[in-house]
Enzyme design. Structure first.
Site, PDB file in Angstrom:
ATOM      1  N   SER A 176       0.797  -1.223   0.000  1.00  0.00           N
ATOM      2  CA  SER A 176       0.000   0.000   0.000  1.00  0.00           C
ATOM      3  C   SER A 176       0.831   1.276   0.000  1.00  0.00           C
ATOM      4  O   SER A 176       1.605   1.508  -0.906  1.00  0.00           O
ATOM      5  CB  SER A 176      -0.960  -0.037   1.187  1.00  0.00           C
ATOM      6  OG  SER A 176      -1.865   1.021   1.108  1.00  0.00           O
ATOM      7  N   HIS A 177       0.702   2.065   1.057  1.00  0.00           N
ATOM      8  CA  HIS A 177       1.347   3.375   1.113  1.00  0.00           C
ATOM      9  C   HIS A 177       2.795   3.277   1.574  1.00  0.00           C
ATOM     10  O   HIS A 177       3.479   4.295   1.657  1.00  0.00           O
ATOM     11  CB  HIS A 177       0.576   4.275   2.072  1.00  0.00           C
ATOM     12  CG  HIS A 177       0.389   3.635   3.410  1.00  0.00           C
ATOM     13  ND1 HIS A 177      -0.435   2.558   3.590  1.00  0.00           N
ATOM     14  CD2 HIS A 177       0.954   3.893   4.603  1.00  0.00           C
ATOM     15  CE1 HIS A 177      -0.376   2.179   4.859  1.00  0.00           C
ATOM     16  NE2 HIS A 177       0.453   2.964   5.500  1.00  0.00           N
ATOM     17  N   ASP A 235      -2.829   6.348  -3.238  1.00  0.00           N
ATOM     18  CA  ASP A 235      -1.635   5.723  -2.654  1.00  0.00           C
ATOM     19  C   ASP A 235      -1.073   4.610  -3.539  1.00  0.00           C
ATOM     20  O   ASP A 235      -1.499   4.431  -4.672  1.00  0.00           O
ATOM     21  CB  ASP A 235      -1.937   5.207  -1.249  1.00  0.00           C
ATOM     22  CG  ASP A 235      -2.857   4.000  -1.269  1.00  0.00           C
ATOM     23  OD1 ASP A 235      -3.670   3.900  -2.215  1.00  0.00           O
ATOM     24  OD2 ASP A 235      -2.764   3.155  -0.357  1.00  0.00           O
ATOM     25  N   ASP A 258      -1.386   1.397  -3.802  1.00  0.00           N
ATOM     26  CA  ASP A 258      -2.263   0.397  -4.415  1.00  0.00           C
ATOM     27  C   ASP A 258      -3.617   0.954  -4.825  1.00  0.00           C
ATOM     28  O   ASP A 258      -4.517   0.196  -5.186  1.00  0.00           O
ATOM     29  CB  ASP A 258      -2.437  -0.802  -3.483  1.00  0.00           C
ATOM     30  CG  ASP A 258      -3.067  -0.433  -2.152  1.00  0.00           C
ATOM     31  OD1 ASP A 258      -2.870   0.714  -1.696  1.00  0.00           O
ATOM     32  OD2 ASP A 258      -3.770  -1.278  -1.569  1.00  0.00           O
ATOM     33  N   ASP A 298      -6.103   2.500  -3.182  1.00  0.00           N
ATOM     34  CA  ASP A 298      -7.335   2.450  -2.385  1.00  0.00           C
ATOM     35  C   ASP A 298      -7.532   3.684  -1.500  1.00  0.00           C
ATOM     36  O   ASP A 298      -8.603   3.874  -0.947  1.00  0.00           O
ATOM     37  CB  ASP A 298      -7.436   1.148  -1.568  1.00  0.00           C
ATOM     38  CG  ASP A 298      -6.258   0.908  -0.655  1.00  0.00           C
ATOM     39  OD1 ASP A 298      -5.326   1.738  -0.643  1.00  0.00           O
ATOM     40  OD2 ASP A 298      -6.260  -0.127   0.049  1.00  0.00           O
ATOM     41  N   ARG A 299      -6.511   4.513  -1.380  1.00  0.00           N
ATOM     42  CA  ARG A 299      -6.666   5.729  -0.557  1.00  0.00           C
ATOM     43  C   ARG A 299      -6.923   6.953  -1.425  1.00  0.00           C
ATOM     44  O   ARG A 299      -6.593   6.961  -2.609  1.00  0.00           O
ATOM     45  CB  ARG A 299      -5.404   5.986   0.263  1.00  0.00           C
ATOM     46  CG  ARG A 299      -5.120   4.902   1.259  1.00  0.00           C
ATOM     47  CD  ARG A 299      -3.954   5.272   2.138  1.00  0.00           C
ATOM     48  NE  ARG A 299      -3.783   4.224   3.140  1.00  0.00           N
ATOM     49  CZ  ARG A 299      -3.273   4.409   4.342  1.00  0.00           C
ATOM     50  NH1 ARG A 299      -2.838   5.604   4.697  1.00  0.00           N
ATOM     51  NH2 ARG A 299      -3.168   3.409   5.191  1.00  0.00           N
ATOM     52  N   LYS A 338     -11.615  -0.173  -0.043  1.00  0.00           N
ATOM     53  CA  LYS A 338     -11.704   1.264  -0.179  1.00  0.00           C
ATOM     54  C   LYS A 338     -11.199   1.617  -1.573  1.00  0.00           C
ATOM     55  O   LYS A 338     -10.470   0.842  -2.183  1.00  0.00           O
ATOM     56  CB  LYS A 338     -10.941   1.984   0.918  1.00  0.00           C
ATOM     57  CG  LYS A 338      -9.469   1.644   1.068  1.00  0.00           C
ATOM     58  CD  LYS A 338      -8.926   2.359   2.297  1.00  0.00           C
ATOM     59  CE  LYS A 338      -7.435   2.134   2.474  1.00  0.00           C
ATOM     60  NZ  LYS A 338      -7.150   0.966   3.326  1.00  0.00           N
TER      61      LYS A 338
HETATM   62  C1  VG1 Z   1      -3.516   1.709   8.386  1.00  0.00           C
HETATM   63  C2  VG1 Z   1      -4.729   2.586   8.610  1.00  0.00           C
HETATM   64  C3  VG1 Z   1      -5.993   1.776   8.415  1.00  0.00           C
HETATM   65  C4  VG1 Z   1      -5.966   1.123   7.011  1.00  0.00           C
HETATM   66  C5  VG1 Z   1      -4.697   0.321   6.856  1.00  0.00           C
HETATM   67  C6  VG1 Z   1      -4.564  -0.253   5.465  1.00  0.00           C
HETATM   68  O1  VG1 Z   1      -3.495   0.683   9.340  1.00  0.00           O
HETATM   69  O2  VG1 Z   1      -4.713   3.154   9.893  1.00  0.00           O
HETATM   70  O3  VG1 Z   1      -7.115   2.590   8.587  1.00  0.00           O
HETATM   71  O4  VG1 Z   1      -7.084   0.296   6.856  1.00  0.00           O
HETATM   72  O5  VG1 Z   1      -3.563   1.147   7.103  1.00  0.00           O
HETATM   73  O6  VG1 Z   1      -4.593   0.761   4.500  1.00  0.00           O
HETATM   74  P1  VG1 Z   1      -2.583   0.747  10.677  1.00  0.00           P
HETATM   75  O7  VG1 Z   1      -2.810  -0.571  11.356  1.00  0.00           O
HETATM   76  O8  VG1 Z   1      -1.191   0.971  10.234  1.00  0.00           O
HETATM   77  O9  VG1 Z   1      -3.098   1.900  11.449  1.00  0.00           O
HETATM   78  V1  VG1 Z   1      -3.759   0.536   3.042  1.00  0.00           V
HETATM   79  O10 VG1 Z   1      -4.128   1.756   2.033  1.00  0.00           O
HETATM   80  O11 VG1 Z   1      -2.236   0.545   3.719  1.00  0.00           O
HETATM   81  O12 VG1 Z   1      -4.089  -0.978   2.543  1.00  0.00           O
HETATM   82 CO    CO Z   2      -3.566   1.360   0.173  1.00  0.00          CO
END
Ligand code: VG1
Ligand code: CO
Length: 544
Positions: A113-114, A278, A280, A282-283, A377
């Site tokens: 992801s990010h 982001d 992938d 989804d953000r 998302k």
């Molecule tokens: C973070 C965010 C959470 C989100 C997750 C995956 O998790 O707080 O809201 O669902 O990332 O997002 P954490 O456990 O680090 O707080 V993504 O866009 O990284 O798949």
């Molecule tokens: Co993501």
């Protein structure tokens, strides 16, 4: 083609976190590491044998190598067909769309992801179920349990599949179908939003926007949808080519990491609209001229205005937000006479509510917004939703949000992240808070009186499953809250997230700087958790 059975031994710690298994690339490159986890998926998800699996990723370093391994293992485990995005690309929401559209038995998404990408950065893998969403805890627990006793995996010996050529090829008895990663997703977006109205907005001559794909997966999606289909001027999409290391960037759409885009929206010559997604896809981050839309507010605004878009014309059945997300959406739900659910952090907790039709929209404070159109998302979806609203309301982003505050009150909101902390210090801080909890209710902290204090637990209203230990929640009279939790997506030490919220009903007090408005609560949070004493940090690394 014969499947080879390879002997292996378990790796410790293959437990999926908030969103899949995320580790350094070097960890994934160890012999058998990826294979063990993938075999654990095949061993526990029986429908995959003889079924169809979707595979794709965000294009980060090791994406293609991982996909080749997964394809050879899928063939050896009796999967009938794999749909894989061209070039190994599928954004997370597009993967969810494809899983659902072709009624497949699930998907494997490769992304951290990010988190940054590259040989020394992060990689990730997660399994999505046939409904299209991230596997629920019962499934990830079963996969994890299997990784702890795994002693062999199955793989065929074959040449790499050409991932760049659209079409079907055979891998043993299995069919690999390389698909256009954008087409199905773009068609879905076109069915939900008023493309004519958005097209007119782009053509009006007085609307300027940029979409920052941050060198990550949304580049091809945004270019096709915004520029090709909606007629936005060429160059609207910035950083639109997915790169294995995201151009050395941090593909996290927030005020810190999408700084270039933020600058373009500032001042008299600033853009009318700026958006980013982001790694992938989804953000989403939404910006107006000199205006940042807090993700929690974005969810509330979309809920209040959903009926203005074709896809949600008949209204919403309900809304859900993750626990640390501000209560702005709760107020909209109340006004609409629908339920608002509070779930633990992570998209997997929305799946049952969406499947059961209890909610139409859902979101997280972490720049995540989505609906029942997929089970992830969806960054570009949120951008198109906003564009649709701008096109039909003929107002600026700032006007839409400030008008929303006047109607519903403003939930001042911020998140402070303390990254790469010493793990013991972070768990010590959380235990310290747990010890304080029973004595907090009724206590006066500065100007605030504690109403409740607990460790958040959630009972899924659809299947009754219980998830505990989801974060420390301190609620004050009047609706303000402080929340503490440790991240479940990091790959280095521990990350402490502190979420702070204060409700302000009075419109004459809606234009204060956020950090200033929340300063008293921020101080209470730091002192209560002894952040500096326990972590050595006097300031957070990232403030959003
Ligand atoms: C973070 C965010 C959470 C989100 C997750 C995956 O998790 O707080 O809201 O669902 O990332 O997002 P954490 O456990 O680090 O707080 V993504 O866009 O990284 O798949
Ligand atoms: Co993501």
């Amino acid at each position: 083609m014969e499947a080879t059975v390879v002997e292996t031994t378990p790796f410790s710690g293959q437990k999926p976190g908030t969103s899949g298994l995320r580790k350094k690339v070097k960890v994934f490159q160890q012999a058998h590491y990826l294979e063990n986890f993938v075999q654990a998926i095949f061993d526990t998800q029986e429908g995959l044998a003889g079924g169809t699996l979707v595979v794709g990723g965000d294009g980060r370093f090791y994406n293609r190598e991982a996909i080749q391994i997964i394809l050879r293992m899928a063939a050896a485990n009796g999967v009938a067909k794999v749909l894989v995005g061209q070039g190994g690309i599928l954004s997370t929401p597009a993967a969810s769309c494809v899983i659902r559209k072709y009624k497949t038995q699930g998907g494997i998404i490769l992304s951290a992801s990010h988190n940054p990408g590259g040989p020394d950065e992060d990689f990730g893998i997660k399994f999505n179920i046939g409904a299209g969403g991230p596997a629920p805890e019962a499934v990830t627990d079963a996969i994890f349990a299997r990784t702890e006793s795994i002693d062999r995996y199955r793989i065929v010996d074959a040449d790499p599949v050409d991932l760049d050529q659209i079409g079907e090829v055979s891998l043993g008895a299995m069919t690999v179908s390389v698909i256009d990663p954008v087409a199905d997703y773009a068609a879905l977006m076109e069915s939900l939003f008023d493309f004519n109205a958005i097209h007119q907005l782009f053509n009006s001559g007085n609307f300027r926007m940029r979409f920052d794909a941050m060198h990550a997966v949304t580049g091809p999606y945004a270019t096709e949808i915004l520029e090709n289909r909606l007629g936005a001027e060429p160059g609207t999409v910035m950083n639109g080519t997915p790169l294995p290391d995201f151009g050395h960037g941090h593909p996290d759409p927030n005020l810190v990491h999408a700084h270039d885009l933020v600058m373009l929206t500032q001042g008299a010559e600033g853009l009318d609209f700026g958006a980013a997604s982001d790694g992938d896809g989804d953000r989403n981050m939404i910006l107006g001229r000199d205006f940042f839309v807090t993700p929690s507010d974005s969810l509330a605004v979309l809920a209040a205005n959903a009926h203005l878009t074709p896809g949600y014309r008949s209204g919403i059945t309900g809304v859900a937000r993750s626990m640390p997300t501000s209560q702005a959406a709760d107020r909209v739900a109340e006004a609409l006479g629908v339920e608002c659910y509070e779930t633990p952090t992570g998209w997997k907790f929305f799946g049952n509510l969406l499947d059961a039709g209890k909610i139409t929209l859902c979101g997280e404070e972490s720049f995540g917004t989505g609906s029942d159109h997929v089970r992830e998302k969806d960054g570009l979806w949120a951008v198109l939703f906003w564009l649709n609203l701008l096109a039909v309301r003929h107002q600026s982003v700032a006007d839409i949000v400030t008008e929303h505050w006047r109607g519903f009150g403003r939930n001042y909101y911020t998140r402070h992240d303390y990254e790469a902390l010493d793990s013991d210090a972070a768990t010590g801080l959380m235990s310290h808070l747990h010890i304080l909890l029973p004595d907090l209710p009724g206590k006066q902290l500065g100007d605030f009186k504690v109403d409740y204090a607990d460790d958040f637990a959630y009972t899924d209203p659809v299947d009754g499953s219980v998830s505990t230990g989801q974060g420390v929640r301190i609620g004050f009279e009047g609706g303000s809250r402080i929340i503490f939790r440790l991240s479940g997506t990091g790959t280095q030490g521990a990350t402490l997230r502190v979420y702070i919220e204060q409700f302000e009903p009075d419109p004459s007090r809606h234009d204060q700087p956020v950090q200033q408005a929340l300063a008293p609560l921020i101080l209470i949070a730091r002192e209560l958790a002894q952040i500096e004493a326990r972590t050595g940090r006097s300031e957070p690394d990232v403030i959003t």
